[in-house]
Scaffold this motif. Structure first.
Motif, PDB file in Angstrom:
ATOM      1  N   SER A  33      11.673  27.543  49.136  1.00 34.96           N
ATOM      2  CA  SER A  33      12.185  26.823  47.970  1.00 34.96           C
ATOM      3  C   SER A  33      13.637  27.175  47.652  1.00 34.96           C
ATOM      4  CB  SER A  33      11.306  27.108  46.748  1.00 34.96           C
ATOM      5  OG  SER A  33      11.235  28.502  46.490  1.00 34.96           O
ATOM      6  N   ALA A  34      14.062  28.379  48.018  1.00 35.35           N
ATOM      7  CA  ALA A  34      15.429  28.802  47.709  1.00 35.35           C
ATOM      8  C   ALA A  34      16.467  27.953  48.434  1.00 35.35           C
ATOM      9  CB  ALA A  34      15.614  30.273  48.065  1.00 35.35           C
ATOM     10  N   CYS A  35      16.097  27.476  49.629  1.00 38.11           N
ATOM     11  CA  CYS A  35      17.044  26.708  50.438  1.00 38.11           C
ATOM     12  C   CYS A  35      16.613  25.254  50.607  1.00 38.11           C
ATOM     13  CB  CYS A  35      17.196  27.370  51.808  1.00 38.11           C
ATOM     14  SG  CYS A  35      18.609  26.807  52.777  1.00 38.11           S
ATOM     15  N   GLY A  36      15.377  24.946  50.186  1.00 40.87           N
ATOM     16  CA  GLY A  36      14.886  23.579  50.317  1.00 40.87           C
ATOM     17  C   GLY A  36      14.317  23.248  51.681  1.00 40.87           C
ATOM     18  N   ASP A  37      14.078  24.282  52.511  1.00 40.42           N
ATOM     19  CA  ASP A  37      13.511  24.051  53.845  1.00 40.42           C
ATOM     20  C   ASP A  37      12.014  23.767  53.736  1.00 40.42           C
ATOM     21  OD1 ASP A  37      16.002  24.845  55.029  1.00 40.42           O
ATOM     22  OD2 ASP A  37      15.421  26.929  54.696  1.00 40.42           O
ATOM     23  N   ARG A  38      11.549  22.815  54.524  1.00 45.06           N
ATOM     24  CA  ARG A  38      10.125  22.492  54.587  1.00 45.06           C
ATOM     25  C   ARG A  38       9.732  22.289  56.038  1.00 45.06           C
ATOM     26  NH1 ARG A  38       8.215  20.546  49.557  1.00 45.06           N
ATOM     27  NH2 ARG A  38       9.875  20.234  48.012  1.00 45.06           N
ATOM     28  N   MET A  39       8.528  22.742  56.386  1.00 46.35           N
ATOM     29  CA  MET A  39       8.060  22.492  57.745  1.00 46.35           C
ATOM     30  C   MET A  39       6.544  22.456  57.802  1.00 46.35           C
ATOM     31  SD  MET A  39       8.742  25.997  59.955  1.00 46.35           S
ATOM     32  CE  MET A  39      10.513  25.827  59.722  1.00 46.35           C
ATOM     33  N   LYS A  40       6.057  21.846  58.859  1.00 51.65           N
ATOM     34  CA  LYS A  40       4.628  21.726  59.106  1.00 51.65           C
ATOM     35  C   LYS A  40       4.372  22.157  60.548  1.00 51.65           C
ATOM     36  CE  LYS A  40       2.777  17.916  57.651  1.00 51.65           C
ATOM     37  NZ  LYS A  40       1.885  18.319  56.537  1.00 51.65           N
ATOM     38  N   PHE A  41       3.406  23.039  60.738  1.00 54.42           N
ATOM     39  CA  PHE A  41       3.007  23.471  62.072  1.00 54.42           C
ATOM     40  C   PHE A  41       1.607  22.954  62.372  1.00 54.42           C
ATOM     41  CE2 PHE A  41       6.401  26.501  62.972  1.00 54.42           C
ATOM     42  CZ  PHE A  41       6.355  26.602  64.356  1.00 54.42           C
ATOM     43  N   ALA A  42       1.433  22.332  63.533  1.00 53.16           N
ATOM     44  CA  ALA A  42       0.126  21.874  63.995  1.00 53.16           C
ATOM     45  C   ALA A  42      -0.236  22.661  65.246  1.00 53.16           C
ATOM     46  CB  ALA A  42       0.163  20.381  64.299  1.00 53.16           C
ATOM     47  N   LEU A  43      -1.425  23.256  65.253  1.00 48.50           N
ATOM     48  CA  LEU A  43      -1.862  24.107  66.355  1.00 48.50           C
ATOM     49  C   LEU A  43      -3.162  23.582  66.948  1.00 48.50           C
ATOM     50  CD1 LEU A  43      -1.396  27.553  64.530  1.00 48.50           C
ATOM     51  CD2 LEU A  43       0.313  26.317  65.886  1.00 48.50           C
ATOM     52  N   LYS A  44      -3.209  23.524  68.257  1.00 46.45           N
ATOM     53  CA  LYS A  44      -4.429  23.126  68.959  1.00 46.45           C
ATOM     54  C   LYS A  44      -4.836  24.273  69.872  1.00 46.45           C
ATOM     55  CE  LYS A  44      -6.309  19.736  72.221  1.00 46.45           C
ATOM     56  NZ  LYS A  44      -5.996  18.551  73.071  1.00 46.45           N
ATOM     57  N   TRP A  55       5.549  20.696  65.605  1.00 47.28           N
ATOM     58  CA  TRP A  55       6.032  21.016  64.272  1.00 47.28           C
ATOM     59  C   TRP A  55       6.954  19.898  63.803  1.00 47.28           C
ATOM     60  CZ3 TRP A  55      11.199  21.648  62.961  1.00 47.28           C
ATOM     61  CH2 TRP A  55      12.095  21.683  64.031  1.00 47.28           C
ATOM     62  N   SER A  56       7.121  19.815  62.512  1.00 49.98           N
ATOM     63  CA  SER A  56       8.042  18.839  61.935  1.00 49.98           C
ATOM     64  C   SER A  56       8.593  19.431  60.650  1.00 49.98           C
ATOM     65  CB  SER A  56       7.327  17.512  61.645  1.00 49.98           C
ATOM     66  OG  SER A  56       6.239  17.716  60.757  1.00 49.98           O
ATOM     67  N   GLY A  57       9.672  18.862  60.159  1.00 55.94           N
ATOM     68  CA  GLY A  57      10.233  19.378  58.921  1.00 55.94           C
ATOM     69  C   GLY A  57      11.677  18.988  58.739  1.00 55.94           C
ATOM     70  N   SER A  58      12.253  19.523  57.683  1.00 58.36           N
ATOM     71  CA  SER A  58      13.660  19.276  57.388  1.00 58.36           C
ATOM     72  C   SER A  58      14.227  20.512  56.710  1.00 58.36           C
ATOM     73  CB  SER A  58      13.811  18.057  56.468  1.00 58.36           C
ATOM     74  OG  SER A  58      13.144  18.273  55.234  1.00 58.36           O
ATOM     75  N   GLY A  59      15.504  20.763  56.964  1.00 57.07           N
ATOM     76  CA  GLY A  59      16.122  21.935  56.358  1.00 57.07           C
ATOM     77  C   GLY A  59      17.377  22.347  57.097  1.00 57.07           C
ATOM     78  N   CYS A  60      17.786  23.580  56.873  1.00 53.15           N
ATOM     79  CA  CYS A  60      19.022  24.083  57.467  1.00 53.15           C
ATOM     80  C   CYS A  60      18.841  24.361  58.956  1.00 53.15           C
ATOM     81  CB  CYS A  60      19.473  25.345  56.742  1.00 53.15           C
ATOM     82  SG  CYS A  60      18.393  26.770  57.004  1.00 53.15           S
ATOM     83  N   ALA A  61      19.948  24.601  59.628  1.00 51.47           N
ATOM     84  CA  ALA A  61      19.926  24.821  61.073  1.00 51.47           C
ATOM     85  C   ALA A  61      19.078  26.031  61.452  1.00 51.47           C
ATOM     86  CB  ALA A  61      21.353  24.998  61.592  1.00 51.47           C
ATOM     87  N   LEU A  62      19.138  27.102  60.662  1.00 55.66           N
ATOM     88  CA  LEU A  62      18.381  28.309  60.994  1.00 55.66           C
ATOM     89  C   LEU A  62      16.879  28.065  60.950  1.00 55.66           C
ATOM     90  CD1 LEU A  62      20.221  31.301  59.250  1.00 55.66           C
ATOM     91  CD2 LEU A  62      19.915  30.912  61.696  1.00 55.66           C
ATOM     92  N   SER A  63      16.409  27.413  59.903  1.00 57.03           N
ATOM     93  CA  SER A  63      14.964  27.197  59.771  1.00 57.03           C
ATOM     94  C   SER A  63      14.442  26.246  60.836  1.00 57.03           C
ATOM     95  CB  SER A  63      14.621  26.674  58.375  1.00 57.03           C
ATOM     96  OG  SER A  63      15.221  25.416  58.143  1.00 57.03           O
ATOM     97  N   MET A  64      15.180  25.185  61.117  1.00 57.17           N
ATOM     98  CA  MET A  64      14.729  24.207  62.099  1.00 57.17           C
ATOM     99  C   MET A  64      14.832  24.755  63.528  1.00 57.17           C
ATOM    100  SD  MET A  64      13.730  21.631  60.235  1.00 57.17           S
ATOM    101  CE  MET A  64      13.148  22.940  59.121  1.00 57.17           C
TER     102      MET A  64
END
Length: 201
Positions: A33-44, A55-64
């Motif tokens: 929440s501090a940077c607004g990064d969000r992501m989703k991980f799907a594992l099989k 995985w999918s998401g949006s945010g800064c270069a480091l998080s992605m």
């Protein structure tokens, strides 16, 4: 531009394993929440092995970039082996020189993945293997995961558990700052592992 910086930008611009996994065993969300990064991980997973991940998401270069790099590292690996990956490993994977204010961005992938692993163990009755403590692990990470290690660290005069440096110093680095020899460091690591093994019994 450093090699690590180039690699982070490459993963950010050309993310690996990005997308949706329709037949995932588990899917989890993570947020910084501090940077607004969000992501989703799907594992099989099947038979204790992670066959596929997306995985999918949006945010800064480091998080992605972190999510992209981590997804490559875990794909096809045993769940027990993936569990042994530490926060320090993630920071090292990304070059190590992450400023304090951006560490949460870099570690979002790690925290989201571990939420997924916890759920995966529950879904498939995978027994968690205790992760041994090594001297390359981060001091604050060890104490956060195993609070009972505080006493052992204090006995070895590592009273820096709550200080700023503990958030990025390894056990080895902290011990050397306090003048400990390699033999003393190895003995401390053995004592730490004895403490956590007794806790689990």
């Amino acid at each position: 531009m450093s090699l690590y910086r180039e690699e982070i930008l490459d993963h950010y611009k050309h993310p690996r394993n990005f997308g949706v996994l329709d037949d995932a065993t588990v899917t989890v969300d993570g947020e910084n929440s501090a940077c607004g990064d969000r992501m989703k991980f799907a594992l099989k997973a099947r038979d204790g092995v992670l066959d596929e991940t997306r995985w999918s998401g949006s945010g800064c270069a480091l998080s992605m970039a972190g999510a992209s790099m981590l997804s490559e590292r875990i794909k096809g690996k045993k769940v027990h082996d993936i569990e042994s990956i530490t926060e320090s490993d993630i920071l090292q994977m990304m070059g190590g020189a992450i400023v304090q204010g951006r560490i949460n961005c870099a570690l979002l992938c790690f925290k989201t993945l571990h939420k997924g692993l916890d759920l995966l163990r529950s879904e498939q009755n995978i027994t968690s293997t205790p992760m041994p403590i090594t001297k390359k692990m981060n001091i604050s990470e060890v104490v956060a995961r195993w609070p009972e290690t505080r006493l052992v660290l204090s006995e070895y005069n590592l009273h820096c558990v709550g200080c700023h440096a503990s958030s990025f110093d390894t056990l080895e680095a902290g011990a050397k700052v306090h003048g400990m020899s390699e033999d003393e460091i190895d003995q401390m690591i053995d004592d730490l592992n004895i403490v956590i093994s007794h806790k689990k019994q």
